[in-house]
Design a protein around this motif. Structure first.
Motif, PDB file in Angstrom:
ATOM      1  N   HIS A  13      12.867  19.245   2.148  1.00  0.00           N
ATOM      2  CA  HIS A  13      11.640  18.911   2.889  1.00  0.00           C
ATOM      3  C   HIS A  13      11.413  19.896   4.036  1.00  0.00           C
ATOM      4  O   HIS A  13      12.152  20.861   4.185  1.00  0.00           O
ATOM      5  CB  HIS A  13      11.714  17.474   3.382  1.00  0.00           C
ATOM      6  N   VAL A  14      10.408  19.588   4.865  1.00  0.00           N
ATOM      7  CA  VAL A  14       9.999  20.518   5.922  1.00  0.00           C
ATOM      8  C   VAL A  14      10.529  20.060   7.279  1.00  0.00           C
ATOM      9  O   VAL A  14      10.179  18.971   7.740  1.00  0.00           O
ATOM     10  CB  VAL A  14       8.459  20.620   5.987  1.00  0.00           C
TER      11      VAL A  14
ATOM     12  N   GLU B 276      10.885   4.162  -0.732  1.00  0.00           N
ATOM     13  CA  GLU B 276      10.062   5.381  -0.798  1.00  0.00           C
ATOM     14  C   GLU B 276      10.036   6.093   0.551  1.00  0.00           C
ATOM     15  O   GLU B 276      10.270   7.301   0.638  1.00  0.00           O
ATOM     16  CB  GLU B 276       8.631   5.028  -1.232  1.00  0.00           C
ATOM     17  N   ASN B 277       9.748   5.334   1.601  1.00  0.00           N
ATOM     18  CA  ASN B 277       9.654   5.974   2.915  1.00  0.00           C
ATOM     19  C   ASN B 277      11.027   6.334   3.479  1.00  0.00           C
ATOM     20  O   ASN B 277      11.171   7.310   4.215  1.00  0.00           O
ATOM     21  CB  ASN B 277       8.866   5.093   3.883  1.00  0.00           C
TER      22      ASN B 277
ATOM     23  N   CYS C 253       4.804   4.623   9.533  1.00  0.00           N
ATOM     24  CA  CYS C 253       5.644   4.165   8.414  1.00  0.00           C
ATOM     25  C   CYS C 253       7.060   4.713   8.439  1.00  0.00           C
ATOM     26  O   CYS C 253       8.018   3.952   8.456  1.00  0.00           O
ATOM     27  CB  CYS C 253       4.963   4.554   7.110  1.00  0.00           C
ATOM     28  N   LEU C 254       7.189   6.042   8.426  1.00  0.00           N
ATOM     29  CA  LEU C 254       8.526   6.615   8.286  1.00  0.00           C
ATOM     30  C   LEU C 254       9.475   6.246   9.422  1.00  0.00           C
ATOM     31  O   LEU C 254      10.658   5.977   9.175  1.00  0.00           O
ATOM     32  CB  LEU C 254       8.442   8.143   8.119  1.00  0.00           C
TER      33      LEU C 254
ATOM     34  N   ASP D 250      10.063   2.069   8.595  1.00  0.00           N
ATOM     35  CA  ASP D 250      10.453   1.433   7.341  1.00  0.00           C
ATOM     36  C   ASP D 250      11.956   1.452   7.059  1.00  0.00           C
ATOM     37  O   ASP D 250      12.490   0.468   6.537  1.00  0.00           O
ATOM     38  CB  ASP D 250       9.653   2.034   6.175  1.00  0.00           C
TER      39      ASP D 250
ATOM     40  N   GLU E  74       0.876  -1.184   0.000  1.00  0.00           N
ATOM     41  CA  GLU E  74       0.000   0.000   0.000  1.00  0.00           C
ATOM     42  C   GLU E  74       0.903   1.221   0.000  1.00  0.00           C
ATOM     43  O   GLU E  74       1.988   1.205   0.577  1.00  0.00           O
ATOM     44  CB  GLU E  74      -0.931  -0.036   1.209  1.00  0.00           C
ATOM     45  N   ARG E  75       0.478   2.286  -0.672  1.00  0.00           N
ATOM     46  CA  ARG E  75       1.305   3.501  -0.748  1.00  0.00           C
ATOM     47  C   ARG E  75       0.465   4.732  -0.495  1.00  0.00           C
ATOM     48  O   ARG E  75       0.792   5.829  -0.969  1.00  0.00           O
ATOM     49  CB  ARG E  75       1.931   3.598  -2.135  1.00  0.00           C
ATOM     50  N   VAL E  76      -0.636   4.560   0.233  1.00  0.00           N
ATOM     51  CA  VAL E  76      -1.562   5.679   0.402  1.00  0.00           C
ATOM     52  C   VAL E  76      -1.232   6.509   1.623  1.00  0.00           C
ATOM     53  O   VAL E  76      -0.674   6.012   2.601  1.00  0.00           O
ATOM     54  CB  VAL E  76      -3.015   5.189   0.498  1.00  0.00           C
TER      55      VAL E  76
ATOM     56  N   ARG F  27      11.981   9.642   1.992  1.00  0.00           N
ATOM     57  CA  ARG F  27      11.331  10.758   2.681  1.00  0.00           C
ATOM     58  C   ARG F  27      11.975  11.006   4.042  1.00  0.00           C
ATOM     59  O   ARG F  27      12.237  12.140   4.424  1.00  0.00           O
ATOM     60  CB  ARG F  27       9.836  10.463   2.820  1.00  0.00           C
TER      61      ARG F  27
ATOM     62  N   TYR G 154       0.253  12.585  14.943  1.00  0.00           N
ATOM     63  CA  TYR G 154       1.606  12.643  14.373  1.00  0.00           C
ATOM     64  C   TYR G 154       1.702  13.630  13.233  1.00  0.00           C
ATOM     65  O   TYR G 154       2.789  14.051  12.877  1.00  0.00           O
ATOM     66  CB  TYR G 154       2.102  11.264  13.961  1.00  0.00           C
TER      67      TYR G 154
HETATM   68  N1  SAJ Z   1       7.117  15.267   8.091  1.00  0.00           N
HETATM   69  C1  SAJ Z   1       8.084  16.243   8.313  1.00  0.00           C
HETATM   70  N2  SAJ Z   1       8.575  16.944   7.249  1.00  0.00           N
HETATM   71  C2  SAJ Z   1       8.156  16.724   5.962  1.00  0.00           C
HETATM   72  C3  SAJ Z   1       7.186  15.721   5.743  1.00  0.00           C
HETATM   73  C4  SAJ Z   1       6.694  15.021   6.823  1.00  0.00           C
HETATM   74  O1  SAJ Z   1       8.498  16.483   9.450  1.00  0.00           O
HETATM   75  O2  SAJ Z   1       8.654  17.384   5.051  1.00  0.00           O
HETATM   76  C5  SAJ Z   1       6.627  14.456   9.225  1.00  0.00           C
HETATM   77  C6  SAJ Z   1       5.136  14.548   9.454  1.00  0.00           C
HETATM   78  O3  SAJ Z   1       4.807  15.623  10.275  1.00  0.00           O
HETATM   79  C7  SAJ Z   1       4.848  13.209  10.120  1.00  0.00           C
HETATM   80  C8  SAJ Z   1       5.853  12.269   9.470  1.00  0.00           C
HETATM   81  O4  SAJ Z   1       6.847  13.102   8.891  1.00  0.00           O
HETATM   82  O5  SAJ Z   1       5.101  13.268  11.509  1.00  0.00           O
HETATM   83  C9  SAJ Z   1       5.265  11.367   8.420  1.00  0.00           C
HETATM   84  O6  SAJ Z   1       4.299  12.041   7.649  1.00  0.00           O
HETATM   85  P1  SAJ Z   1       4.157  11.924   6.071  1.00  0.00           P
HETATM   86  O7  SAJ Z   1       3.098  12.856   5.652  1.00  0.00           O
HETATM   87  O8  SAJ Z   1       5.480  12.091   5.431  1.00  0.00           O
HETATM   88  O9  SAJ Z   1       3.817  10.423   5.765  1.00  0.00           O
HETATM   89  P2  SAJ Z   1       2.772   9.317   6.303  1.00  0.00           P
HETATM   90  O10 SAJ Z   1       3.478   8.511   7.342  1.00  0.00           O
HETATM   91  O11 SAJ Z   1       1.468   9.883   6.655  1.00  0.00           O
HETATM   92  O12 SAJ Z   1       2.623   8.465   4.944  1.00  0.00           O
HETATM   93  C10 SAJ Z   1       3.798   7.952   4.309  1.00  0.00           C
HETATM   94  C11 SAJ Z   1       3.705   8.264   2.808  1.00  0.00           C
HETATM   95  N3  SAJ Z   1       4.978   7.974   2.167  1.00  0.00           N
HETATM   96  C12 SAJ Z   1       5.591   8.881   1.373  1.00  0.00           C
HETATM   97  O13 SAJ Z   1       5.155   9.980   1.155  1.00  0.00           O
HETATM   98  C13 SAJ Z   1       6.869   8.423   0.740  1.00  0.00           C
HETATM   99  C14 SAJ Z   1       2.593   7.447   2.194  1.00  0.00           C
HETATM  100  O14 SAJ Z   1       2.566   7.607   0.777  1.00  0.00           O
HETATM  101  C15 SAJ Z   1       2.809   5.968   2.522  1.00  0.00           C
HETATM  102  O15 SAJ Z   1       1.789   5.161   1.961  1.00  0.00           O
HETATM  103  C16 SAJ Z   1       2.765   5.815   4.025  1.00  0.00           C
HETATM  104  O16 SAJ Z   1       3.860   6.568   4.558  1.00  0.00           O
HETATM  105  C17 SAJ Z   1       2.886   4.354   4.375  1.00  0.00           C
HETATM  106  O17 SAJ Z   1       1.863   3.749   4.714  1.00  0.00           O
HETATM  107  O18 SAJ Z   1       3.987   3.793   4.224  1.00  0.00           O
END
Ligand code: SAJ
Length: 419
Positions: free
Chosen positions: A249-250, A208-209, A259-260, A263, A152-154, A212, A319
């Protein structure tokens, strides 16, 4: 085809709903009986846009039924496993939920079945699970049954849109397995479908994760630098991102979710060698709540208030913004990190139960506010009015929610070295 979905959580329930609304007879298997009852009465146990309407449709049409009874998933054509694969305390993967789901399937299945793992798993797991099913059933993987890893990648908050429009990677233990899965997923997927080997799809999902996570760690390291040089990291990032090939990124108070934080560990776990960059990125991101703690204590020093006298209100427990999901939330890590040092920690979140039911109650008589989640509702707060409720006015922004520090507050923020 008759489908059984094993595990009705954040991924399993939406997936079961999609297949049911695409016309399949779907049985959702979930061991939590209260969740099963809720779902069968048409009510979702997770918060996600559109889920209630789509679930009601699936239940009312009779296409989806949830159960805790393994007898109800006997001899299905397709099994889709959507259970969690969390980390243990020592950061090694806990595959017991997956193994128990696989054993349940092995007992229930008939020859010719297609078994799909949607869970994120360490590389090589799908092949191992196929071998395990082979041992348990006496059937030969790839000949007597088919198996696919379909990660899943949502993104929570956009699940139903992304289930349809995202591209999908289907990794088969054989080419035929992947072809069968493609026919199945085509029933609702409008994005591209790529077929490959299961070990490739496992690695793709984890890359992917990890991509990120490592990128966020770099942004977070830039935030530390901004404090050294007395600048606003967000201004610097915006300017750097005006370059055509830069996309920083932020930075923020931490990286949470299911996930992050997990993974990258799954990706390197079965490997023989040590992978420093990936591990270091995890450490940087895990350490961010402590930067927020340092900023809070610095601010308290500015107003000459001893931490042990301070009442601290933490805004946000989820989160990430506009979510009710608290798994691995940096907010919780932050609360734990200050708990023993301050007089009182209060928490408020519009989507999650905290110690206080309203923002005003949480702030009344408090000395400091710490923003730990970027909920939209936090972006338009009237700090002048809220400040009047407080005993002292310290504001710590962990998520770039406050653009211009409000008058009368001692303000600090992650990456906001200019204050
Ligand atoms: N966050 C930051 N800075 C950023 C982006 C995110 O601090 O620039 C933080 C967020 O606040 C949060 C955490 O990272 O605490 C994770 O948030 P997210 O929006 O990056 O991701 P998730 O965990 O909600 O979803 C991710 C997604 N993966 C990617 O974008 C590569 C999603 O597509 C995946 O399906 C999901 O993980 C998963 O299930 O693996």
């Amino acid at each position: 085809a008759e489908i059984a979905v094993i595990g009705l959580g954040y991924i399993g329930l939406p997936t079961a709903i999609m297949f049911a609304n695409a016309g399949f007879n779907v049985t959702g298997y979930e061991i939590k009986t209260d969740v099963v009852e809720r779902i069968n009465s048409g009510k979702a146990h997770i918060v996600e846009p559109d889920i209630d309407d789509l679930l009601r449709k699936a239940i009312e049409s009779g296409k989806l039924r949830a159960t805790s009874n393994p007898a109800d998933i006997r001899e299905k054509d397709v099994y889709i496993i959507c259970v969690q694969t969390p980390l243990r305390e020592d950061r090694t993967p806990n595959l017991t939920y997956l193994e128990s789901a696989v054993k349940t399937v092995a007992k229930a299945m008939k020859p010719g079945a297609l078994i799909v793992i949607e869970s994120t798993v360490p590389p090589l797991t799908t092949v191992r699970m196929a071998e395990l099913i082979g041992e348990l059933t006496g059937l030969k993987p790839g000949r007597d049954f088919h198996m696919v890893h379909a990660p899943e990648r949502v993104m929570p908050g956009r699940i139903f849109r992304e289930l349809v429009y995202n591209s999908r990677i289907l990794g088969g233990i054989t080419p035929e397995s992947a072809e069968l899965a493609e026919r199945l997923y085509r029933s609702f997927v409008k994005g591209q479908i790529f077929r490959t080997k299961s070990t490739v799809s496992e690695v793709v999902k984890l890359m992917e994760n990890t991509f990120r996570d490592v990128n966020i760690a770099l942004a977070n390291e830039f935030a530390y630098l901004a404090h050294q040089y007395g600048i606003n990291v967000f201004e610097a990032i915006e300017l750097a991102n005006s370059h055509p090939r830069v996309k920083i990124h932020v930075p923020g108070i931490g990286v949470g979710g299911h996930c992050l934080p997990k993974d990258p560990h799954l990706l390197v776990w079965p490997a023989k060698d040590d992978f420093g960059l990936i591990r270091l990125a995890r450490e940087i991101n895990d350490g961010m709540p402590l930067l927020a703690k340092d900023l809070l204590f610095e601010a308290l020093r500015t107003i000459n208030l001893l931490p042990e006298k301070a009442v601290v209100a933490v805004l946000g427990l989820a989160y990430k913004g506009d979510s009710d999901d608290t798994r691995n939330s940096p907010a919780s890590t932050f609360v734990e990190a200050i708990m023993d040092d301050v007089a009182e920690v209060r928490t408020y979140d519009p989507f999650v139960e905290g110690t206080h039911g309203s923002l005003e109650e949480a702030l009344r008589g408090a000395d400091a506010v710490v923003i730990a989640t970027d909920h939209t509702a936090f972006k338009s707060l009237d700090w002048e009015t809220l400040g009047k409720l407080m005993r002292n006015r310290v504001l710590i922004d962990g998520r770039r929610v406050v653009e211009v520090p409000p008058e009368g507050f001692v303000f600090k923020g992650v990456g906001r070295g200019e204050y």
